[in-house]
Design a protein around this motif. Structure first.
Motif, short mmCIF file in Angstrom:
data_model
loop_
_atom_site.label_atom_id
_atom_site.label_comp_id
_atom_site.label_asym_id
_atom_site.label_seq_id
_atom_site.Cartn_x
_atom_site.Cartn_y
_atom_site.Cartn_z
N ARG A 175 15.92 107.52 73.78
CA ARG A 175 14.92 107.90 72.79
C ARG A 175 14.31 106.66 72.13
NH1 ARG A 175 17.51 112.56 69.51
NH2 ARG A 175 18.21 113.15 71.60
N MET A 176 15.19 105.68 71.84
CA MET A 176 14.69 104.43 71.27
C MET A 176 13.78 103.73 72.28
SD MET A 176 15.95 104.01 68.22
CE MET A 176 15.57 102.29 67.91
N ASP A 177 14.09 103.90 73.57
CA ASP A 177 13.31 103.25 74.61
C ASP A 177 11.98 103.94 74.85
OD1 ASP A 177 15.10 101.26 74.98
OD2 ASP A 177 16.07 102.12 76.74
N GLY A 178 11.70 104.97 74.09
CA GLY A 178 10.40 105.60 74.20
C GLY A 178 10.33 106.76 75.16
N ALA A 179 11.49 107.31 75.58
CA ALA A 179 11.45 108.45 76.49
C ALA A 179 11.11 109.72 75.71
CB ALA A 179 12.79 108.61 77.18
N THR A 180 10.30 110.58 76.31
CA THR A 180 10.07 111.89 75.72
C THR A 180 11.27 112.76 76.03
OG1 THR A 180 9.06 112.74 77.71
CG2 THR A 180 7.59 111.69 76.13
N ILE A 181 11.30 113.94 75.43
CA ILE A 181 12.48 114.80 75.64
C ILE A 181 12.61 115.19 77.11
CG2 ILE A 181 11.29 116.97 75.10
CD1 ILE A 181 14.79 116.11 73.95
N ILE A 182 11.48 115.41 77.77
CA ILE A 182 11.50 115.75 79.19
C ILE A 182 12.05 114.58 80.01
CG2 ILE A 182 10.09 116.45 81.16
CD1 ILE A 182 9.89 118.56 79.18
N GLU A 183 11.56 113.37 79.67
CA GLU A 183 12.04 112.19 80.41
C GLU A 183 13.51 111.96 80.13
OE1 GLU A 183 8.08 109.36 80.60
OE2 GLU A 183 9.20 109.46 78.74
N GLU A 184 13.93 112.22 78.89
CA GLU A 184 15.33 112.05 78.52
C GLU A 184 16.21 112.95 79.39
OE1 GLU A 184 16.10 112.51 74.31
OE2 GLU A 184 18.03 113.42 74.73
N VAL A 185 15.76 114.19 79.55
CA VAL A 185 16.56 115.14 80.33
C VAL A 185 16.54 114.78 81.82
CG1 VAL A 185 16.69 117.53 81.11
CG2 VAL A 185 16.36 117.02 78.69
N PHE A 186 15.36 114.49 82.36
CA PHE A 186 15.28 114.30 83.81
C PHE A 186 15.67 112.91 84.28
CE2 PHE A 186 13.00 118.24 83.47
CZ PHE A 186 13.42 118.91 84.62
N HIS A 187 15.40 111.88 83.46
CA HIS A 187 15.74 110.53 83.90
C HIS A 187 17.13 110.10 83.49
CE1 HIS A 187 11.92 109.61 85.63
NE2 HIS A 187 11.27 109.87 84.52
N VAL A 188 17.66 110.70 82.42
CA VAL A 188 18.94 110.21 81.91
C VAL A 188 20.03 111.27 81.99
CG1 VAL A 188 20.13 109.18 79.95
CG2 VAL A 188 17.75 108.60 80.40
N LEU A 189 19.83 112.41 81.31
CA LEU A 189 20.92 113.40 81.22
C LEU A 189 21.29 113.96 82.59
CD1 LEU A 189 22.80 115.23 79.56
CD2 LEU A 189 20.96 116.87 79.44
N LEU A 190 20.32 114.51 83.30
CA LEU A 190 20.65 115.18 84.55
C LEU A 190 21.25 114.24 85.60
CD1 LEU A 190 17.90 117.93 84.95
CD2 LEU A 190 20.17 118.04 83.95
N PRO A 191 20.68 113.04 85.80
CA PRO A 191 21.32 112.17 86.79
C PRO A 191 22.76 111.83 86.42
CG PRO A 191 19.16 111.33 86.21
CD PRO A 191 19.44 112.47 85.28
#
Lengths: 276, 290, 337
Positions: A175-191
């Motif tokens: 989130r600090m790196d500027g990810a939106t909630i969608i990006e947070e879920v798809f680029h970070v959480l799910l992987p």
């Protein structure tokens, strides 16, 4: 402690473990073997473990005389369909409970689990009547809906325990790196949670594949999965051991293999994180 | 990570699950409750009269209810006892250094993946059948009279089948729990002069309590509604000797088409399950904290 | 670019006030350290500045703009977490590229920025490894790398060194200080370790129970602590406190640092027996039991000859003694009167 004595105890334990696990596995082994026997050999009073005339006759008979593949396909659609649908609903719920904890989170989880304790017979009649009125009896769609709902609490809980292990700092970092909630879920959480999600999916496929209350009650010829198909062999005229074995083997082998692959994750998932 | 924004989002994401489960629980349950006060049989068309608690009275005073209630308790209790005791034994055995542990694990785990209808049919026909079953062959080889399992000990037979299905689950969870036991604890106990028995009772068993709780919870959820195994083996018989509450309600609702009576039974089953659930949740709440 | 102003900022969880109304000016390019015992609110305040926690009341301004309700991504700040919070499924290269990709920076420019960050932080050899294959210190560098490529207006550090072992911690401390000198960007650094605070900070803010007790340069805090809490928190070994019968000037207790007590075997203010003696080589800490006063810590030379049980005399340097009133506030020292 001489080496020989520890070797000796290892030998004793090995023999004991193989004997007991052999006994536990025996009914399955016996089914598999019988499926390759002729009907006469299958009921022989002096059965042989391996020394018999191996035949594929039974498999051919089952495939020819019954719509095995229809039922197999039904099982596949119902178990995989309901598990995927369940994931879709459960992942957001597990995300919010794991990462935005409130005072109610614990109670909510307990409540979800308690719906699992609601006996199916408590809702049997309304579901049956509703399904009848909406034309869902004996349809795959109907069963997908039911399976999704009955396994939803388990899915949420399993995913929750997996998500809990992901430090929330990682999501905050994104989130600090500027990810939106969608990006947070798809680029970070799910992987990161992928192994956990995969084993949740797998376990629910297995549970749905083997579920045998609603499948027996809500289906007939059209949407019956393998559980119901096999149950039709309980009628007396179906008492052909070799064919029963062949049909059984075809019903359990796919899931047996799937289960063996996922045994480690399965333990953690099924114990709701009580055991790691 | 608790800003207003993320909290709102979280509520939104929880919504589908909560609403679906509420719908799944509340709507049919209310309908069941409503039906349970009606004189409602699918075979008898016409108005469904309101008859108060008559359905409940019939259901509870029926001797079949008492019998199936105790059968349910025996079934759940029996399977839990067998799988947990057997599971602890197996777990300890599999925790030892043995050759081919992976293969042993795979064999032990296998029954868990077998669908209930298959395991019931395999046991019923190929193993327990009094004429052609393997057990019958074995006892006549020993010179004994074969047991007619489903006629003589129907409930026990079902307990055996279900235990076979659930033993792997218990064993594997307990094995994983044992393996997570801190070896230094056992070494400390060795230094303190503890023998194998005191090590088991004072260290291993307390360590397993969490896992045992999990096993009890999960198994109970599934065992309370055992159905397929009864349907394909004994159909609840002989008499009501192997009927549990789930099966009793099934026969009443879908075989006798007595919606009112079946619904009353369903509500009774829900109440029983709730009592068990409250008891279990207490146990779990205590043991699964953290 | 990088001044942060907190105006009457508060934070409460339910009825618990974690941060009481608080004002703080952080100047552009300053290295400020928030220090205090655990649970004092320093991390919460940092997370509020980052935007990871809501501000209950008051305003946070970044570069003169009100940012109280701005989401974290839009504040132009970068944070380094205690657990490093690297993305375990991405290589070091992708970890560092992540914020740049989110900002839609052109690929060529991303490459160039990664290369320069890798050079500054000595990460060249590890770019294609995953975080799991790196040591703690290397992970910390990656986390810093991920922060610097964005060229934030300020860096926020949340106890970044507490997961490292002691010798590595000293190295990283130097590296971060050097980084600050070369980047000249504002840094807010949270720690519970007063040594880190003293060695790195331009200014230190000492937190206690949701309030800032004192803000000042390290030496100001050491020499002129405003109260007993700050006096006890800054300095190692800790200051000795001695309760005294209330004097006519209102002093309730006095404080004297271990390095300001002289130990001798024939004369002094207090007589006592030597307890544990800790030899560090360059210096020696002695714990001396003094009757009616308690145990006093004394710092002495490396070749201090006293051993357990010796009878000794202690005397405090008069001009270094601090006096506190009954609420703990520091009274003007005697020499100033």
């Amino acid at each position: 402690m001489a080496i020989t004595s520890s070797h000796k105890s290892k030998l004793i334990y090995t023999v004991l473990a193989w004997t007991i696990s052999g006994l536990i596995f025996f009914p399955i082994l016996w089914t598999l073997l019988t499926s390759f026997k002729t009907e006469a050999e299958a009921i022989s009073a002096s059965p042989s473990l391996f020394m018999f005339d191996w035949t594929l006759e039974n498999y051919r008979d089952v495939l020819e005389r019954s719509p095995y593949f229809t039922h197999f396909w039904n099982s596949v659609v119902i178990s995989i369909g309901s598990s995927l649908l369940g994931l879709l609903i459960a992942i957001p719920a597990a995300w919010s409970m794991a990462f935005v904890q409130t005072k109610r989170t614990k109670n909510l989880l307990m409540w979800m689990l308690s719906t699992k304790m609601l006996p199916p017979v408590g809702v049997l009649i309304p579901i049956y009547l509703l399904f009848r009125d909406f034309g869902l009896l004996d349809t795959k769609l109907g069963l997908v809906i039911v399976m999704t709902l009955i396994n939803l609490p388990i899915m949420v809980w399993m995913l929750y325990t997996y998500f809990r292990e992901i430090p929330s700092e990682i999501l905050e970092a994104s989130r600090m790196d500027g990810a939106t909630i969608i990006e947070e879920v798809f680029h970070v959480l799910l992987p990161i949670a992928l192994p956990g999600i995969a084993s949740t999916l797998l376990l629910n496929v297995i549970l749905a594949w083997n579920e045998a209350f609603w499948t027996l009650i809500l289906t007939a010829a059209n949407a019956a999965p393998l559980t119901a198909f096999i149950a039709s062999y309980s009628s007396p005229e179906g008492l052909f051991y070799a064919k029963l074995s062949a049909a059984s083997a075809m019903a359990i082998v796919p899931i047996l293999i799937l289960g063996w692959f996922s045994q480690k994750q399965l333990v953690r998932g099924l114990s709701f994180g009580a055991v790691k | 990570m608790a800003t207003t924004q993320s909290r709102t989002l979280a509520k939104f994401m929880l919504m589908p699950s909560v609403l679906l489960l509420l719908g799944w629980m509340i709507v049919p349950l209310c309908m069941t409750l409503y039906f349970s006060f009606l004189d409602y049989n699918l075979l008898i068309p016409g108005e469904h009269e309101f008859i108060g608690f008559l359905n409940y009275e019939f259901f509870i005073t029926d001797p079949a209810f008492t019998e199936s209630f105790f059968n349910t308790l025996l079934l759940v209790g029996g399977v839990l006892t067998i799988t947990i005791c057997g599971g602890i034994g197996l777990a300890i055995l599999l925790d030892q250094a043995i050759w081919g542990r992976n293969y042993v694990r795979i064999m032990v785990l296998a029954p868990f993946f077998v669908m209930p209808t298959v395991s019931a049919l395999v046991w019923k026909n190929m193993l327990m059948n009094p004429v052609n079953g393997l057990f019958a062959h074995f006892s006549s080889w020993l010179g004994m009279n074969p047991i007619d399992f489903f006629a003589q000990v129907p409930l026990l037979s079902i307990i055996i089948i279900v235990s076979w299905q659930w033993l792997p689950f218990a064993a594997l969870i307990l094995l994983t729990a044992i393996q997570s036991l801190d070896r230094e604890q056992l070494e400390a106990a060795d230094l303190d002069g503890a023998g194998p028995f005191s090590k088991f009772f004072y260290i291993v068993l307390p360590h397993l309590s969490r896992a045992v709780t999990a096993v009890i919870l999960i198994e109970t959820i599934f065992l309370l509604s055992i159905f397929a195994e009864i349907l394909v083996t004994t159909s609840g018989g002989p008499g009501y000797a192997s009927t549990n509450i789930t099966y009793l309600i099934y026969t009443q609702s879908l075989l006798q088409f007595d919606v009112g009576g079946g619904s009353a039974g369903g509500i009774v089953a829900v109440i029983i399950a709730n009592i068990v659930a409250i008891f279990l949740m207490r146990l779990i709440g205590k043991n699964l904290e953290g | 670019m990088g001044s942060i102003t907190l105006k009457q900022v508060t934070k409460s969880f339910g009825d618990v006030n974690v941060i009481k109304p608080l004002d703080l000016d952080i100047k552009d390019g300053e290295f400020i350290v928030f220090v205090g015992p655990s649970g004092c609110g320093k991390s919460t305040l940092l997370r509020m500045i980052a935007g990871l926690e809501d501000t209950t009341s008051g305003n946070i301004e970044i570069d003169g703009q009100d940012a109280t309700d701005t989401p974290p991504a839009k504040r132009g700040l970068a944070m380094v977490f205690q657990s490093y919070a690297l993305y375990p499924h991405m290589t070091v290269r992708n970890n560092i590229a992540f914020p740049l990709k989110r900002a839609k920076v052109a690929p060529a420019e991303i490459e160039q920025k990664i290369a320069s960050a890798a050079k500054i932080l000595n990460l060249g050899d590890y770019l294609d490894r995953k975080p799991g294959q790196l040591s703690g210190g290397q992970r910390q560098r990656v986390a810093i790398g991920r922060a610097i490529v964005r060229q934030p207006s300020a860096f926020l550090f949340d106890e970044p060194l507490s997961n490292l072992d002691a010798s590595l911690r000293v190295n990283m401390r130097l590296e971060i200080s050097e980084l600050h000198k070369s980047l000249a960007t504002t840094m807010i650094y949270v720690t519970h370790d007063q040594v880190e605070a003293m060695t790195m900070a331009d200014r230190i803010a000492v937190f206690n129970a949701g309030v800032i007790e004192q803000v000042g340069t390290p030496l100001e805090l050491y020499q002129n602590p405003v109260n007993r809490f700050v006096a006890g928190f800054i300095g190692s070994p800790k200051m000795n406190f001695i309760d005294i019968p209330t004097a006519n000037d209102g002093a309730h207790s006095i404080g004297v640092r271990p390095e300001h007590i002289k130990i001798s075997n024939d004369e002094g203010m207090w007589a006592g027996n030597v307890g544990v003696v800790e030899h560090l080589g360059s210096e020696t800490f002695l714990h001396v039991h003094v009757e009616k006063i308690g145990t006093l810590t004394v710092k002495s030379d490396g070749d201090c000859p006293f051993t357990y049980g010796d009878k000794v005399f202690l005397s405090a340097a008069q001009n270094k003694i601090l006096r506190f009133d009954k609420t703990g506030l520091t009274l003007p020292s005697l020499t100033e009167i």
